[in-house]
Design a protein around this motif. Structure first.
Motif, PDB file in Angstrom:
ATOM      1  N   THR A 581       0.851  -1.235   0.167  1.00 39.45           N
ATOM      2  CA  THR A 581       0.362  -0.308   0.108  1.00 39.45           C
ATOM      3  C   THR A 581       1.058   1.436  -0.077  1.00 39.45           C
ATOM      4  N   GLY A 582       1.882   1.666   0.617  1.00 44.77           N
ATOM      5  CA  GLY A 582       3.013   2.540   0.856  1.00 44.77           C
ATOM      6  C   GLY A 582       3.148   2.793  -0.487  1.00 44.77           C
ATOM      7  N   ALA A 583       4.221   1.550  -2.021  1.00 49.41           N
ATOM      8  CA  ALA A 583       4.154   1.492  -2.575  1.00 49.41           C
ATOM      9  C   ALA A 583       3.391   1.917  -3.544  1.00 49.41           C
ATOM     10  N   ALA A 584       2.225   1.299  -3.944  1.00 51.99           N
ATOM     11  CA  ALA A 584       1.057   2.127  -3.985  1.00 51.99           C
ATOM     12  C   ALA A 584       0.648   3.249  -4.070  1.00 51.99           C
ATOM     13  N   ALA A 585       0.462   4.243  -2.359  1.00 50.06           N
ATOM     14  CA  ALA A 585       0.289   5.775  -2.826  1.00 50.06           C
ATOM     15  C   ALA A 585       1.351   6.017  -3.182  1.00 50.06           C
ATOM     16  N   THR A 586       2.656   5.516  -3.328  1.00 46.89           N
ATOM     17  CA  THR A 586       3.763   6.694  -3.897  1.00 46.89           C
ATOM     18  C   THR A 586       3.302   6.333  -5.182  1.00 46.89           C
ATOM     19  N   ILE A 587       2.550   5.522  -6.059  1.00 47.64           N
ATOM     20  CA  ILE A 587       2.660   5.911  -7.953  1.00 47.64           C
ATOM     21  C   ILE A 587       1.222   7.098  -7.733  1.00 47.64           C
ATOM     22  N   VAL A 588       0.668   6.725  -6.749  1.00 51.61           N
ATOM     23  CA  VAL A 588      -0.018   8.317  -6.681  1.00 51.61           C
ATOM     24  C   VAL A 588       0.235   9.734  -6.977  1.00 51.61           C
ATOM     25  N   GLN A 589       0.867  10.118  -5.385  1.00 52.89           N
ATOM     26  CA  GLN A 589       1.790  10.772  -5.055  1.00 52.89           C
ATOM     27  C   GLN A 589       3.143  11.568  -6.384  1.00 52.89           C
ATOM     28  N   ASP A 590       3.644  10.253  -7.203  1.00 53.24           N
ATOM     29  CA  ASP A 590       4.516  10.639  -8.399  1.00 53.24           C
ATOM     30  C   ASP A 590       3.491  10.508  -9.512  1.00 53.24           C
ATOM     31  N   ALA A 591       2.445  10.640  -9.715  1.00 53.53           N
ATOM     32  CA  ALA A 591       1.552  11.493 -10.601  1.00 53.53           C
ATOM     33  C   ALA A 591       1.311  12.689 -10.375  1.00 53.53           C
ATOM     34  N   PHE A 592       0.435  12.468  -8.977  1.00 52.72           N
ATOM     35  CA  PHE A 592       0.026  13.866  -8.203  1.00 52.72           C
ATOM     36  C   PHE A 592       1.395  15.516  -8.602  1.00 52.72           C
ATOM     37  N   GLN A 593       2.406  14.742  -8.421  1.00 54.76           N
ATOM     38  CA  GLN A 593       3.565  15.533  -9.055  1.00 54.76           C
ATOM     39  C   GLN A 593       3.723  16.162 -10.036  1.00 54.76           C
ATOM     40  N   GLN A 594       3.903  14.777 -11.072  1.00 52.67           N
ATOM     41  CA  GLN A 594       4.194  16.027 -12.284  1.00 52.67           C
ATOM     42  C   GLN A 594       3.143  16.554 -12.785  1.00 52.67           C
ATOM     43  N   PHE A 595       1.771  15.834 -12.151  1.00 50.99           N
ATOM     44  CA  PHE A 595       0.151  17.179 -12.513  1.00 50.99           C
ATOM     45  C   PHE A 595       0.966  18.663 -12.401  1.00 50.99           C
ATOM     46  N   GLU A 596       1.375  18.755 -11.402  1.00 49.60           N
ATOM     47  CA  GLU A 596       1.603  20.155 -10.783  1.00 49.60           C
ATOM     48  C   GLU A 596       2.220  20.877 -11.806  1.00 49.60           C
ATOM     49  N   THR A 597       3.070  20.195 -12.623  1.00 51.23           N
ATOM     50  CA  THR A 597       4.042  21.081 -13.364  1.00 51.23           C
ATOM     51  C   THR A 597       3.675  20.832 -14.812  1.00 51.23           C
ATOM     52  N   ALA A 598       3.015  19.749 -14.768  1.00 50.06           N
ATOM     53  CA  ALA A 598       2.875  19.455 -16.473  1.00 50.06           C
ATOM     54  C   ALA A 598       1.806  20.484 -16.624  1.00 50.06           C
ATOM     55  N   GLU A 599       2.121  20.516 -18.215  1.00 52.98           N
ATOM     56  CA  GLU A 599       0.803  21.874 -19.458  1.00 52.98           C
ATOM     57  C   GLU A 599      -0.536  21.841 -18.336  1.00 52.98           C
ATOM     58  N   VAL A 600      -0.637  20.659 -18.295  1.00 56.67           N
ATOM     59  CA  VAL A 600      -2.448  19.838 -18.148  1.00 56.67           C
ATOM     60  C   VAL A 600      -3.321  20.915 -16.589  1.00 56.67           C
ATOM     61  N   HIS A 601      -2.298  20.928 -16.007  1.00 58.32           N
ATOM     62  CA  HIS A 601      -2.676  21.323 -15.131  1.00 58.32           C
ATOM     63  C   HIS A 601      -3.212  23.103 -15.742  1.00 58.32           C
ATOM     64  N   ASP A 602      -3.044  23.463 -16.424  1.00 58.43           N
ATOM     65  CA  ASP A 602      -3.201  25.071 -16.437  1.00 58.43           C
ATOM     66  C   ASP A 602      -4.763  24.836 -16.804  1.00 58.43           C
TER      67      ASP A 602
END
Length: 794
Positions: A581-602
């Motif tokens: 579950t910890g590793a699974a949570a990391t998948i979602v957190q990593d995806a969110f970090q990419q989203f924060e700086t991605a073009e799709v965010h804006d």
């Protein structure tokens, strides 16, 4: 002889695979990207489904076939729920009826192939399902935009490799990564990306090759890092290949796929806290039935006290919130049943006691099913039935053989109804164990012996209980067995207290001694698992159980041990190996970090601020659920619904999103459905057999009954179902039957299209079989997914 597409794929092997998964044909120059809006959101959703097909395949490669089946079922369920003009289901049917029908068939065959553990067939059906969705995407948004989506899908496939590496299945991770790399190198998108942006091309190729190398060297952290880099490069490259709308909506769909990867990874670990909660609820089931048999023996005040104590323990238990969250209706019915049980026991009202215990048991089974996998639920049911055999044994020892026979008969009936999937799971696990339990020791041994028509009662008691224990150890690991045996041992502790209350102290001591010996002999791995998990808890567990013997107040000691038994399961689950579950949570957190700086965010924030905030909130809630190991299924569905809405918001079409503003995926525009004269609320008490209708399966799928028996098909999962006899299979002289009361299969099919014949949540379809023979039947909306069944009437 004409050769169909499915056969060609089997013959074509790797060559067909690479062309289908990465885009067909050679790159011939620049393609014009079709400017689309809502169409891009739907194409992105289909891409999320393509990624899920690969999830199922990856799990099969890892040998996790049950998890793969669950993914296939989830794809079908979500697809069926995607109603409305812009829902994935209706839009696919509208775009191409051929692709729609072929996709559903491939999805059903994929599930079957995973169930059969046939990876050649899994590969074939993956390729077909992917091909049909891809062709529909081209028709909807144009080839250039689909190439952008193809690149994003390749990134998602490297995420599958990382998921398997997180689970330490490195050989499977390498296989999946190598297939994804080959698909990229052999596919059209390779040359297109190199032509559009050499820098992005080099970044993606480098990340892809490093992922393969790291999987080969079993370097988990590198696999995870490089798969993230591959996703980032794929998303960046998609803006070079397609329109902003297609790439942006597709990126959200990639995140949706990453969320499903996280859920799949979490499912690969040992049992979660939800299983411990379910085991706790299982002990309440056993305690409630103890109240019943003790009240029947005249200990009404004692039974009332027990009922009140169950309520008091539940109010402070960890399982309290878990049940309330998993199924609020079951939670309320459980508490209501306890109140009714205490009142009825105090008054000595045996009929009311029976009704209250039935309500308690039904609500707790609902809760257990919501908190566990099918195998986990079946193993817990085994522990509960072992506890019930203990009750019957005590009544027989007291000279109450008729009452013992009644309990044994009820055990048989529960088993035949496949409560919590035990019948089907036991038969699937071992036909020899199934025959030993049901026929040799229960149906043809213990029940007749208790009724005075046989002998060797003790042998059949022991044989029945041992067969169930053998099933537990064969079907599950020590952690799962511990959950079942905690129920059994806690129940035996209360049995000892109850027998002492009825004046037989020596028998009470004998129960404690025999049960303690069972634990010391291993109890299916329970003993060692507890000692390894928490030595202090292990010692307090043994001390509490031994304290029941010869105690002045055996009931108080039994309560103390009952709590120790419950806590022992939490201890074992908390230290069980393979918690991802910890590793699974990391998948979602990593995806969110990419989203924060991605073009799709804006793009999302500017497209619809409410959808943007809801999406970010659900990402955080999902990561939190994964970290805690609780509420993962609900959080996953809420995140997927928010992602779908976000896909439409990115392209400026949030008003057309097929999900509302509420979490959990409530769809707009659902068709009003009706049942018919033979569709009932609940399950009639006079039903001889119950078949559960799950998301895309009947359980059991095959049932043998006697002429004149009544079968109830109970809706327990998924969308609305039908129970529709296959007309050509009807035995001679048999009348046609189907939910909705139709006179023919064609009328049943037409009726379903008009919304009639549906069996929905809380309902059942009931039919009595008056003709011998074999009856085949199916669910109209889910037949393509393999939802078929057979009734054999003897």
């Amino acid at each position: 002889m004409q050769t169909d597409r499915r056969t060609l794929l089997k013959i074509g092997g790797a060559a067909a695979t690479s062309s289908l998964l990465a885009g067909c044909g050679a790159f011939t120059g620049e393609l014009n990207a079709k400017d689309v809006t809502a169409e891009a959101a739907i194409a992105a959703e289909w891409n999320a489904m393509r990624a899920r097909l690969h999830d199922a395949f990856a799990l099969g490669v890892a040998g996790e076939f049950e998890a793969g089946v669950s993914v296939a079922e989830n794809i079908f369920t979500r697809f069926e729920k995607s109603s409305g003009e812009w829902g994935a289901h209706e839009k696919l049917e509208h775009t191409s009826e051929t692709q729609y029908e072929e996709f559903e068939e491939a999805l059903g065959q994929l599930k079957t192939a995973l169930e059969d553990e046939n990876m050649d067939e899994v590969k074939t059906e993956l390729n077909l399902g992917n091909e049909h969705l891809r062709k529909a995407q081209i028709g909807l948004v144009g080839e250039a935009n689909v190439h952008a989506l193809d690149l994003q899908l390749l990134g998602a496939r490297f995420e599958d490799s990382a998921m398997l590496a997180d689970a330490a299945t490195f050989k499977s991770a390498r296989t999946v990564a190598e297939r994804a790399l080959s698909a990229f190198e052999d596919g059209t998108v390779h040359d297109e990306l190199e032509s559009a942006s050499s820098e992005t091309y080099e970044s993606f190729e480098s990340a892809a090759k490093t992922t393969v190398s790291a999987a080969k060297k079993e370097r988990k952290s590198v696999v995870r890092k490089q798969s993230n880099a591959a996703v980032k490069a794929a998303v960046s490259g998609s803006y070079e290949l397609g329109t902003e709308n297609a790439a942006g909506a597709g990126h959200i769909a990639v995140m949706q796929g990453q969320g499903f990867d996280a859920k799949a990874l979490a499912s690969l670990g040992g049992p979660s806290k939800s299983f411990a909660h379910a085991a706790s609820l299982n002990t309440y089931r056993a305690r409630a039935t103890d109240c019943k048999w003790l009240a029947e023996q005249g200990a009404t005040g004692y039974a009332k006290r027990m009922a009140k104590d169950i309520f008091a323990h539940f109010e402070g238990a960890k399982a309290h919130e878990a049940l309330e969250h998993a199924n609020h209706d079951a939670y309320e019915k459980f508490e209501h049943g306890l109140e009714e049980l205490a009142a009825a026991a105090g008054k000595g009202n045996s009929k009311a006691v029976e009704q209250a215990v039935s309500e308690i048991d039904s609500s707790l089974r609902t809760g257990i099913a919501a908190l566990t996998t099918e195998t986990e639920a079946a193993i817990l049911q085994s522990g509960f039935l072992r506890a019930r055999f203990g009750d019957a044994l005590e009544l027989h020892t007291m000279g109450k053989s008729e009452a013992a026979a009644t309990i044994s008969q009820s055990i048989f009936e529960r088993f035949e109804k496949d409560e919590l999937g035990l019948h089907e799971t036991l038969e699937h696990t071992s036909e020899k164990l199934y025959e030993r339990f049901e026929h040799k020791h229960l149906k043809e041994g213990l029940i007749p012996a208790l009724k005075g028509n046989g002998s060797n009662t003790s042998t059949h008691f022991e044989g029945s209980m041992q067969a169930l224990l053998d099933f537990e150890t064969k079907a599950g690991n020590a952690t799962l067995v511990a959950g079942a045996e905690a129920t059994f041992m806690a129940s035996r502790g209360f049995d000892a207290a109850g027998v002492a209350k009825l004046g037989n102290g020596s028998r009470s001591n004998a129960i404690v001694e025999a049960t303690f010996e069972h634990f010391e002999n291993g109890a299916g791995g329970y003993h060692e698992a507890l000692e390894h998990a928490d030595h202090d808890r292990y010692e307090s567990f043994e001390k509490a159980f031994g304290g029941i013997k010869s105690a002045n107040e055996t009931y108080a000691k039994a309560k103390q041990f009952g709590n120790e038994a419950v806590q022992s399961v939490y201890a074992i689950v908390g230290t069980a190996g393979g918690d991802f579950t910890g590793a699974a949570a990391t998948i979602v957190q990593d995806a969110f970090q990419q989203f924060e700086t991605a073009e799709v965010h804006d793009l999302l924030e500017n497209g619809d601020h409410a959808a943007y905030e809801a999406f970010e909130n659900e990402v955080k809630e999902y990561a939190s659920a994964l970290k805690s190991g609780e509420g993962i299924d609900a959080a996953s569905e809420a995140f997927a619904a928010a992602a779908l809405r976000a896909q439409f918001a990115v392209v400026g079409e949030v008003g057309n999103a097929p999900v509302g503003t509420q979490s959990g995926g409530e769809e707009n525009g659902e068709t009003k459905l009706a049942g018919g004269p033979n569709v009932k609320q609940g399950v009639p008490e006079d039903a001889d057999h119950v078949v559960e209708m799950k998301a895309v399966s009947f359980s059991p799928s095959e049932l043998t009954i006697k002429k004149g028996d009544t079968v109830a098909w109970k809706h327990v999962g998924g969308e609305a179902h039908t129970v529709t006899a296959t007309e050509k299979s009807l035995p001679n002289g048999a009348s046609y039957w189907a939910s909705g009361g139709f006179e023919s299969e064609s009328k049943a099919t037409a009726g379903w299209k008009n919304g009639t014949g549906a069996v929905q949540s809380g309902q059942s379809f009931v039919h009595t079989f008056e003709t011998a023979g074999t009856f085949e039947y199916h669910c109209i909306p889910h037949e393509a997914a393999g939802m078929t069944g057979t009734i054999v009437v003897e």
